[in-house]
Scaffold this active site. Structure first.
Site, PDB file in Angstrom:
ATOM      1  CG  ASP A 143     110.989  64.037 156.603  1.00  0.00           C
ATOM      2  OD1 ASP A 143     110.146  63.284 157.104  1.00  0.00           O
ATOM      3  OD2 ASP A 143     110.718  64.899 155.739  1.00  0.00           O
TER       4      ASP A 143
ATOM      5  CD  GLU B 162     110.433  57.641 156.051  1.00  0.00           C
ATOM      6  OE1 GLU B 162     111.140  57.102 156.927  1.00  0.00           O
ATOM      7  OE2 GLU B 162     109.201  57.577 156.035  1.00  0.00           O
TER       8      GLU B 162
HETATM    9  C1  LAG Z   1     108.061  62.259 155.605  1.00  0.00           C
HETATM   10  N1  LAG Z   1     108.939  61.339 155.366  1.00  0.00           N
HETATM   11  O1  LAG Z   1     109.740  61.327 154.338  1.00  0.00           O
HETATM   12  C2  LAG Z   1     107.284  62.237 156.862  1.00  0.00           C
HETATM   13  O2  LAG Z   1     107.388  60.966 157.475  1.00  0.00           O
HETATM   14  C3  LAG Z   1     105.858  62.625 156.589  1.00  0.00           C
HETATM   15  O3  LAG Z   1     105.120  62.560 157.769  1.00  0.00           O
HETATM   16  C4  LAG Z   1     105.858  64.041 156.010  1.00  0.00           C
HETATM   17  O4  LAG Z   1     104.523  64.437 155.599  1.00  0.00           O
HETATM   18  C5  LAG Z   1     106.705  64.111 154.736  1.00  0.00           C
HETATM   19  N2  LAG Z   1     107.852  63.258 154.728  1.00  0.00           N
HETATM   20  C6  LAG Z   1     107.188  65.540 154.538  1.00  0.00           C
HETATM   21  O5  LAG Z   1     108.104  65.894 155.555  1.00  0.00           O
HETATM   22  C7  LAG Z   1     103.697  65.011 156.604  1.00  0.00           C
HETATM   23  C8  LAG Z   1     102.233  64.739 156.275  1.00  0.00           C
HETATM   24  C9  LAG Z   1     101.755  65.600 155.119  1.00  0.00           C
HETATM   25  C10 LAG Z   1     102.013  67.055 155.463  1.00  0.00           C
HETATM   26  C11 LAG Z   1     103.525  67.213 155.630  1.00  0.00           C
HETATM   27  C12 LAG Z   1     103.922  68.643 155.962  1.00  0.00           C
HETATM   28  O6  LAG Z   1     102.065  63.359 155.937  1.00  0.00           O
HETATM   29  O7  LAG Z   1     100.346  65.386 154.938  1.00  0.00           O
HETATM   30  O8  LAG Z   1     101.525  67.912 154.438  1.00  0.00           O
HETATM   31  O9  LAG Z   1     103.956  66.397 156.733  1.00  0.00           O
HETATM   32  O10 LAG Z   1     103.280  69.092 157.116  1.00  0.00           O
HETATM   33  C13 LAG Z   1     100.650  68.974 154.872  1.00  0.00           C
HETATM   34  C14 LAG Z   1      99.240  68.774 154.312  1.00  0.00           C
HETATM   35  C15 LAG Z   1      99.305  68.913 152.785  1.00  0.00           C
HETATM   36  C16 LAG Z   1      99.894  70.259 152.393  1.00  0.00           C
HETATM   37  C17 LAG Z   1     101.250  70.422 153.060  1.00  0.00           C
HETATM   38  C18 LAG Z   1     101.844  71.784 152.787  1.00  0.00           C
HETATM   39  O11 LAG Z   1      98.736  67.495 154.683  1.00  0.00           O
HETATM   40  O12 LAG Z   1      97.964  68.783 152.257  1.00  0.00           O
HETATM   41  O13 LAG Z   1     100.034  70.325 150.988  1.00  0.00           O
HETATM   42  O14 LAG Z   1     101.129  70.238 154.479  1.00  0.00           O
HETATM   43  O15 LAG Z   1     101.086  72.828 153.378  1.00  0.00           O
END
Ligand code: LAG
Ligand code: CA
Length: 475
Positions: free
Chosen positions: A191, A228
């Site tokens: 990741d 990734e």
């Molecule tokens: C990835 N690949 O390199 C993953 O496929 C992707 O799903 C991951 O983001 C990202 N890298 C980080 O591991 C996902 C969500 C984000 C989420 C993050 C952490 O797409 O939206 O962020 O996982 O859970 C979330 C909130 C953000 C916030 C963050 C920290 O959506 O708004 O800032 O958490 O609290």
């Protein structure tokens, strides 16, 4: 040396997004093994911070590790071992999604799925343990993707960014990955790889154990690594390609444009080439959608079922890259988590008499769709062949063979197709695997009669998007 560690008669990865370890184990035995899937990509296995939104535990909490203890909503370490053991036994490899660029985001209170706590204000993660000194300082948010240093040392979406240049941090990561390998995993999906320095990753990868021979791997087998690396900014796959494979996001973007009518299918003759800015086949992991892109726009998913099936047929028929499909749960909101019971445990799939997952169970199970499972077999049959006999009508009808092993034709013209084409196949009567399958000595679908010269009349009505035949479906 087989880099993916898959059995030689297999070739496809299925991402079992948010499935539990015991459900994956059963699925390996009941479906994935018998249908010759090569490997499963699991959701992250490390303990993550619990996030509770109004009505859901969002799927994305699993990308916020709080310790390297293997306890998540998918199960604990014993369940993980149960899965690797049972899947390896039926020839299905386990690749784990591993998250070690960062820990959690900022939370007022952080409790993990295995009971660990963290004080994110101080970058304190006693479950590992990591303390403030193990993170990048000063804390910053990545905004300029033309700045290679910022991409590596600032935070991705506010996620606490680990400093992998510190030997202690690398050792914690190495120990965690080796635990997965010792437990029978065959590979890792790294990741956020582009957010870590290639030299640090190389140090980590070098120190990984060989695969566990008790799980049937040959001595000295190395873990399969795919990374990734999203396509934006100055950091490209080039810095990572010598250490492992790379996710090629252009494939899914292009396939979506071709199959939703924004570009004529005839230009798919450039698929997999530099003309479409795609990396060499040997480096690429390709997919129509993944858990991130299916929540974004401009990508085909289960929500466009008919076109999506045709798109998957193209992905699986074309020899470019290591193919991966995604098995999803139904969702409407971006953050919605997997089907869950009142106690927040993840629900299992329910299989109906047609061998499909019921919609009420909440799981889509694309991997069980008849046409998808048959295209997985197609890919296995034509493995290591080349595109040959390319034909197009100058617009939205195309066809090609895979040497003399398989043949596929697509019709997105909106009108019927009735054309004599060179299939490359030995003479015989073949059964189209979109419209049906071989049942005993008969074909429940469309028949494709290949002459002594390899030619066949290809007939598709306006709403039949493709037909596919391969050796082994002939009589
Ligand atoms: C990835 N690949 O390199 C993953 O496929 C992707 O799903 C991951 O983001 C990202 N890298 C980080 O591991 C996902 C969500 C984000 C989420 C993050 C952490 O797409 O939206 O962020 O996982 O859970 C979330 C909130 C953000 C916030 C963050 C920290 O959506 O708004 O800032 O958490 O609290
Ligand atoms: Ca980083």
């Amino acid at each position: 040396y087989i880099k993916t560690n898959q059995l030689s008669d297999r070739s496809v990865i299925v991402q079992m997004f948010e499935w539990t370890w015991l459900d994956i184990a059963a699925e390996c035995e009941n479906f994935l093994g018998p249908n010759k899937y090569g490997a499963v990509q699991t959701s992250p296995a490390t303990e993550n911070v619990i996030v509770r939104l109004n009505t859901t535990r969002p799927w994305y909490e699993r990308y916020q590790p709080i310790s390297y203890k293997l306890t998540t909503r998918s199960g604990d370490e014993a369940a993980f071992l149960n899965m690797t053991t049972r899947c390896n036994k039926v020839g299905v490899r386990i690749y784990v999604d591993v998250v070690f660029n960062h820990m959690t985001g900022s939370h007022n209170e952080s409790i993990g799925t295995g009971g660990s706590v963290a004080t994110t204000q101080n970058n304190s993660y006693p479950g590992v343990p990591y303390t403030d000194e193990h993170f990048h300082h000063p804390e910053c948010e990545i905004s300029d993707y033309n700045n290679a240093t910022e991409i590596r040392v600032c935070q991705l979406s506010g996620l606490k960014d680990l400093n992998q240049t510190i030997p202690y941090v690398r050792q914690k990561i190495i120990d965690y990955l080796n635990n997965l390998i010792d437990l029978g995993a065959a590979g890792i999906r790294v990741d956020a790889a582009k957010h870590m320095w290639p030299e640090d990753l190389n140090e980590i990868y070098k120190n990984l154990h060989n695969l566990n021979t008790n799980h049937g791997f040959r001595r000295n087998s190395r873990p399969y690594i795919y990374q990734e690396v999203a396509k934006d900014g100055v950091v490209t796959y080039n810095d990572y390609k010598d250490m492992g494979d790379i996710t090629e996001f252009t494939a899914g973007n292009e396939i979506a444009q071709f199959f939703s009518g924004q570009k004529p299918l005839k230009n798919l003759s450039f698929y997999g080439g530099t003309g479409l800015d795609m990396m060499p086949s040997e480096n690429a992991v390709v997919f129509v959608d993944n858990h991130d892109t299916q929540r974004a726009s401009g990508i085909l998913t289960y929500k466009n079922e008919t076109i999506y099936k045709a798109a998957l047929a193209f992905l699986l028929a074309h020899p470019y890259g290591q193919a991966r499909i995604t098995s999803s749960f139904y969702f409407t909101d971006f953050d919605e988590g997997p089907p869950a019971n009142a106690d927040e445990s993840i629900k299992g799939p329910v299989i109906n008499s047609n061998n499909q997952c019921t919609q009420e169970s909440g799981w889509v199970c694309e991997h069980r769709w008849d046409t998808v499972a048959r295209m997985v077999r197609f890919r296995n049959e034509v493995h290591k062949t080349q595109v040959a006999n390319w034909w197009d009508n100058g617009n939205n009808q195309i066809a090609f063979s895979l040497d003399n092993k398989g043949f596929i034709a697509f019709n997105l013209e909106g009108t019927a197709m009735n054309t004599t084409l060179q299939t490359g196949l030995p003479a015989g009567t073949y059964c189209d695997i979109r419209s049906g399958k071989v049942q005993g000595t008969t074909c429940s679908g469309k028949i494709v009669a290949v002459s002594n010269t390899g030619q066949a009349i290809v007939t598709l009505s306006a709403d039949e998007l493709y037909l596919a035949v391969h050796v082994g479906t002939d009589s």
